[in-house]
Design a protein around this motif. Structure first.
Motif, PDB file in Angstrom:
ATOM      1  N   THR A 163       5.359 -14.545  12.344  1.00 36.91           N
ATOM      2  CA  THR A 163       5.773 -13.599  13.378  1.00 36.91           C
ATOM      3  C   THR A 163       4.613 -13.284  14.316  1.00 36.91           C
ATOM      4  OG1 THR A 163       7.217 -12.589  11.715  1.00 36.91           O
ATOM      5  CG2 THR A 163       6.866 -11.364  13.761  1.00 36.91           C
ATOM      6  N   VAL A 164       3.451 -13.029  13.706  1.00 36.00           N
ATOM      7  CA  VAL A 164       2.295 -12.660  14.523  1.00 36.00           C
ATOM      8  C   VAL A 164       1.884 -13.814  15.440  1.00 36.00           C
ATOM      9  CG1 VAL A 164      -0.177 -12.132  14.423  1.00 36.00           C
ATOM     10  CG2 VAL A 164       1.426 -10.886  12.956  1.00 36.00           C
ATOM     11  N   SER A 165       1.993 -15.038  14.940  1.00 38.14           N
ATOM     12  CA  SER A 165       1.540 -16.141  15.791  1.00 38.14           C
ATOM     13  C   SER A 165       2.528 -16.391  16.938  1.00 38.14           C
ATOM     14  CB  SER A 165       1.286 -17.406  14.963  1.00 38.14           C
ATOM     15  OG  SER A 165       2.436 -18.178  14.862  1.00 38.14           O
ATOM     16  N   LEU A 166       3.815 -16.197  16.675  1.00 40.02           N
ATOM     17  CA  LEU A 166       4.792 -16.284  17.764  1.00 40.02           C
ATOM     18  C   LEU A 166       4.512 -15.195  18.803  1.00 40.02           C
ATOM     19  CD1 LEU A 166       7.446 -17.402  18.996  1.00 40.02           C
ATOM     20  CD2 LEU A 166       8.669 -15.701  17.614  1.00 40.02           C
ATOM     21  N   TRP A 167       4.292 -14.004  18.292  1.00 45.74           N
ATOM     22  CA  TRP A 167       4.000 -12.844  19.155  1.00 45.74           C
ATOM     23  C   TRP A 167       2.779 -13.124  20.033  1.00 45.74           C
ATOM     24  CZ3 TRP A 167      -0.472  -9.636  18.438  1.00 45.74           C
ATOM     25  CH2 TRP A 167      -0.468  -8.455  19.176  1.00 45.74           C
ATOM     26  N   ARG A 168       1.761 -13.681  19.396  1.00 46.50           N
ATOM     27  CA  ARG A 168       0.525 -13.962  20.124  1.00 46.50           C
ATOM     28  C   ARG A 168       0.779 -15.007  21.218  1.00 46.50           C
ATOM     29  NH1 ARG A 168      -3.435 -13.944  15.886  1.00 46.50           N
ATOM     30  NH2 ARG A 168      -3.541 -11.699  16.271  1.00 46.50           N
TER      31      ARG A 168
ATOM     32  N   GLN B 176      19.687  -5.730  14.034  1.00 51.14           N
ATOM     33  CA  GLN B 176      19.134  -5.708  12.681  1.00 51.14           C
ATOM     34  C   GLN B 176      17.971  -6.697  12.556  1.00 51.14           C
ATOM     35  OE1 GLN B 176      20.244  -3.834   9.875  1.00 51.14           O
ATOM     36  NE2 GLN B 176      21.269  -2.648  11.477  1.00 51.14           N
ATOM     37  N   GLU B 177      18.202  -7.876  13.135  1.00 48.26           N
ATOM     38  CA  GLU B 177      17.148  -8.891  13.057  1.00 48.26           C
ATOM     39  C   GLU B 177      15.895  -8.469  13.825  1.00 48.26           C
ATOM     40  OE1 GLU B 177      18.383 -13.118  13.487  1.00 48.26           O
ATOM     41  OE2 GLU B 177      20.400 -12.259  13.472  1.00 48.26           O
ATOM     42  N   VAL B 178      16.107  -7.813  14.949  1.00 52.50           N
ATOM     43  CA  VAL B 178      14.956  -7.334  15.725  1.00 52.50           C
ATOM     44  C   VAL B 178      14.156  -6.323  14.903  1.00 52.50           C
ATOM     45  CG1 VAL B 178      14.325  -5.835  17.654  1.00 52.50           C
ATOM     46  CG2 VAL B 178      15.794  -7.796  18.042  1.00 52.50           C
ATOM     47  N   GLN B 179      14.866  -5.407  14.263  1.00 51.76           N
ATOM     48  CA  GLN B 179      14.189  -4.412  13.440  1.00 51.76           C
ATOM     49  C   GLN B 179      13.404  -5.085  12.315  1.00 51.76           C
ATOM     50  OE1 GLN B 179      13.957  -1.455  14.331  1.00 51.76           O
ATOM     51  NE2 GLN B 179      15.685  -1.112  15.744  1.00 51.76           N
ATOM     52  N   GLN B 180      14.042  -6.089  11.725  1.00 51.90           N
ATOM     53  CA  GLN B 180      13.400  -6.843  10.659  1.00 51.90           C
ATOM     54  C   GLN B 180      12.121  -7.527  11.168  1.00 51.90           C
ATOM     55  OE1 GLN B 180      13.596  -7.016   7.569  1.00 51.90           O
ATOM     56  NE2 GLN B 180      12.341  -8.825   7.143  1.00 51.90           N
ATOM     57  N   MET B 181      12.241  -8.089  12.367  1.00 50.95           N
ATOM     58  CA  MET B 181      11.099  -8.772  12.965  1.00 50.95           C
ATOM     59  C   MET B 181       9.946  -7.794  13.219  1.00 50.95           C
ATOM     60  SD  MET B 181      11.152 -11.183  16.304  1.00 50.95           S
ATOM     61  CE  MET B 181      11.154 -12.873  15.800  1.00 50.95           C
ATOM     62  N   LEU B 182      10.300  -6.607  13.688  1.00 51.26           N
ATOM     63  CA  LEU B 182       9.285  -5.590  13.940  1.00 51.26           C
ATOM     64  C   LEU B 182       8.565  -5.219  12.641  1.00 51.26           C
ATOM     65  CD1 LEU B 182       7.966  -3.747  16.013  1.00 51.26           C
ATOM     66  CD2 LEU B 182       9.752  -2.056  15.593  1.00 51.26           C
ATOM     67  N   ARG B 183       9.343  -5.102  11.546  1.00 50.21           N
ATOM     68  CA  ARG B 183       8.717  -4.796  10.255  1.00 50.21           C
ATOM     69  C   ARG B 183       7.783  -5.914   9.829  1.00 50.21           C
ATOM     70  NH1 ARG B 183      13.682  -2.198   9.254  1.00 50.21           N
ATOM     71  NH2 ARG B 183      14.674  -4.114   8.565  1.00 50.21           N
TER      72      ARG B 183
ATOM     73  N   CYS C 284       9.893  -7.761  20.585  1.00 50.07           N
ATOM     74  CA  CYS C 284      10.615  -8.458  19.514  1.00 50.07           C
ATOM     75  C   CYS C 284      11.942  -9.027  20.012  1.00 50.07           C
ATOM     76  CB  CYS C 284      10.869  -7.520  18.334  1.00 50.07           C
ATOM     77  SG  CYS C 284       9.373  -7.198  17.376  1.00 50.07           S
ATOM     78  N   LYS C 285      12.542  -8.334  20.945  1.00 47.07           N
ATOM     79  CA  LYS C 285      13.802  -8.844  21.503  1.00 47.07           C
ATOM     80  C   LYS C 285      13.569 -10.196  22.189  1.00 47.07           C
ATOM     81  CE  LYS C 285      16.056  -4.380  22.229  1.00 47.07           C
ATOM     82  NZ  LYS C 285      16.449  -3.365  23.227  1.00 47.07           N
ATOM     83  N   SER C 286      12.536 -10.249  23.013  1.00 49.41           N
ATOM     84  CA  SER C 286      12.223 -11.519  23.678  1.00 49.41           C
ATOM     85  C   SER C 286      11.871 -12.588  22.648  1.00 49.41           C
ATOM     86  CB  SER C 286      11.051 -11.348  24.647  1.00 49.41           C
ATOM     87  OG  SER C 286      11.413 -10.518  25.716  1.00 49.41           O
TER      88      SER C 286
END
Length: 594
Positions: free
Chosen positions: A244-249, A228-235, A166-168
């Motif tokens: 989020t999932v498509s960026l992650w993918r 905080q934003e990273v945690q939010q992104m993880l949630r 999520c940080k990246s």
RNA sequence: GCAUUCGUAGCUCAAUUGGAUAGAGCACCUGACUACGGAUCAGGAGGUUUGGGGUUCGAAUCCCUACGAGUGCACCA
């Protein structure tokens, strides 16, 4: 018939006949080179049972062997050490055995499945030198187990989810500006690594600012907006938010492509890849099971624990009070999954020694749960790789990148090899040359990292790692090229290798060479039992070195006696093949010419 | 602090699992090329196996102890 076994059973017979009613465990060791003989039997342990002086026991057994054993040609006793010489005819028989056996050194099928897990990277940064030690070890152990007769499944667990990625992702979203591996010319894993570093920089700046404004450091690290934003992104990721999932993918796929390129360049691959994004929820039903079996206990706050004090370990949490998993919960589930998928008789994890305690706990829990496979679990623990300047520290930017290292190693080896070749490669095309230099550079690197006992912390010296001389990969590769050259020359001279060679008188160095060849299956078995590529590296070096001594001392193609010529040429051929096999077990190729 | 791994030639590593006078490579010194590939080989020098105690026929290896180094001791992964 293995010659060492033969001598051992003959010694047992000797004891039975010379000392009726007595028996003993017989174990031979190689004779030290300052004494005559090839095998040594230590008689001290027998003195009490047989009630005789060590030297006398040696004398008695030695005399009996000389009289009755088909393979013993001489013996001498020094103190309590019985040194045994093997008849040349027996050595030649060994040579014929090996020469006529295309499967020499492949042990019979055991019908058992072993899973070897290695590499197991995080997807937020490229691989580094530490990963290379891991990967070379895992890859080599897999090869060794395979020829030991196991069905091997190479596996990799990719840690593709969590705060780190999520940080990246966040940094990319923020600063990425649509950059891709294609547009930047960066390998995918390097590109993502770049954003991980960017995140870290920006985050640190925020924390510093807050600390300067009076926030306590610990507090600032938690409260910083970026965190905080990273945690939010993880949630959001966990909730399956589509953006989020498509960026992650997208980012992870870039990383996988980068990793694959690295794996390919070092010649490794996996039979099965597990992704933590698929497995991180596993293990909760194991917790249920443990509670039912009374192996785990629940605290008032609903957290679940196991008491491992009986094993010399501690109390360990296996489920948080809010019902979510911890690291080990996931591992419990994944280990079950791996066994379910492949019916493993053994599972091996190649993981650094900082996780020794974790694996002790994991294995203890699985034993308590009564898992049948639990006695075949093994943590192949290895020490860190240090630089001459000290520890690798990512914070201080002293981490050695794997891709850079491979490239530098190949370049350095190229320069040195080109120089050493002295025009021998003139008829090589540029492609052939670069393939050869790659083979030598990689051979040097792999050998350098594998020759050391895994358990030990080791030092990586960039200059030594590309050395062509001494106890190195290229030295051994050179001997192979040399042998191939001799065999080509023999073919040009119309010398045809006969199927079997006849006994003649052997030189000491020839006996030594045959002794080493005969040891190969045993060394292989030991390397398999101890998961130790270093044994094989050591062996290959000894064999190569002994061949060079043999080559220097005796003529092969210039030998006038045709029978002797046949014997020596066959020895050369078999040594070359054994070097190729041994190096192959380390994942190192050997050249025809260099 | 507790747990755990390690400490061997100037440097990097071995030592067949408790066996002989602790071995290799690098670096240093000396020698061997009208060559079956000298990217090699032969020789020299280099050690109180971190110190101290113990176990036994015998210890780098096992036990104790001191010193030194690494790692782990999260409701992180």
């Amino acid at each position: 018939m293995d010659i060492q076994e033969k001598v051992e059973t003959d010694i047992l017979r000797a004891i039975a006949e010379c000392y009726p009613g007595q028996s003993a465990v017989v174990q031979l060791s190689p004779t030290k080179k300052e004494f005559e003989g090839q095998y040594t039997f230590v008689t001290f342990p027998l003195t009490k049972v047989l009630r005789q002086a060590p030297a006398q026991i040696g004398q008695t057994i030695g005399a009996w062997l000389l009289e009755n054993s088909a393979v013993v040609s001489a013996f001498n006793v020094v103190q309590g050490f019985l040194n045994i010489s093997i008849a040349d005819a027996a050595w030649v028989a060994v040579l014929n055995d090996i020469a006529g056996n295309p499967d020499f050194g492949t042990l019979p099928k055991k019908g058992e499945t072993v899973m070897v897990e290695f590499a197991s990277p995080n997807t937020n940064k490229p691989l580094h030198l530490g990963h290379l030690r891991n990967i070379f070890l895992g890859d080599s152990v897999s090869r060794i187990l395979k020829v030991n007769g196991y069905d091997v499944v190479k596996t990799c667990i990719v840690n593709d989810r969590g705060v780190h990625i999520c940080k990246s992702m966040l940094a990319y979203q923020r600063f990425g500006d649509g950059e891709t591996p294609g547009s930047s010319g960066l390998k995918g894993d390097h590109l993502i690594g770049k954003y991980y570093v960017l995140f870290d920089k920006a985050y640190k700046a925020q924390v510093e600012e807050m600390v300067a404004a009076g926030t306590p450091k610990e507090e600032a690290e938690k409260q910083a907006p970026l965190m905080q934003e990273v945690q939010q992104m993880l949630r959001q990721w966990e909730q399956g938010d589509s953006e989020t999932v498509s960026l992650w993918r997208k980012l992870n796929n870039w990383v996988y492509a980068g990793f694959d390129a690295t794996y390919k360049s070092i010649g490794t691959s996996f039979d099965k890849t597990y992704y933590e994004s698929n497995t991180y929820l596993l293990g909760k039903e194991v917790v249920e099971e443990g509670l039912q079996k009374g192996v785990f206990y629940k605290k008032e706050d609903n957290s679940v624990w196991i008491d491992l004090t009986a094993e010399g370990l501690d109390h360990k949490l296996v489920l948080r009070s809010d019902g979510t998993s911890v690291y080990i919960t996931q591992d419990l589930g994944t280990t079950d999954l791996k066994d379910h998928d492949f019916h493993t008789n053994r599972q091996i994890w190649v993981v650094g020694n900082e996780q020794d305690y974790h694996f002790n706990v994991l294995f203890a829990i699985l034993r308590r749960l009564g898992r049948e496979y639990s006695h075949g679990l093994y943590h192949l623990s290895y020490g860190m790789v240090d630089l001459p300047t000290g520890k690798m520290k990512s914070r201080e930017g002293t981490v050695v990148d794997a891709d850079d290292l491979i490239e530098e190693t190949t370049n350095a080896a190229s320069a040195a090899a080109d120089e050493a070749a002295k025009g021998k490669l003139d008829q090589f095309s540029e492609m052939e040359k670069s393939a050869l230099f790659q083979m030598l550079g990689l051979g040097a690197l792999k050998y350098y990292l594998l020759k050391v006992d895994p358990q030990k912390r080791m030092q990586f010296n960039p200059e030594e790692s590309v050395d062509l001389h001494g106890n190195t990969g290229p030295y051994i590769q050179y001997v192979h090229a040399r042998i191939r050259s001799i065999l080509r020359k023999a073919a040009e001279m119309d010398i045809v290798l006969s199927d079997t060679v006849e006994a003649g008188q052997l030189d000491e160095v020839e006996q030594q060479l045959l002794f080493l060849l005969s040891q190969y299956p045993q060394r292989l078995a030991e390397a398999g039992a101890d998961y130790a590529p270093s044994y094989i590296a050591q062996y290959a070096y000894e064999l190569a070195k002994t061949f060079n001594q043999f080559y220097d001392k005796l003529s092969i193609l210039k030998e006038a006696n045709p029978l002797t010529l046949q014997t020596r040429l066959t020895m050369a051929r078999v040594v070359g093949e054994t070097i190729q096999r041994s190096m192959g077990l380390l994942g190192i190729e050997v050249p025809e010419k260099m």
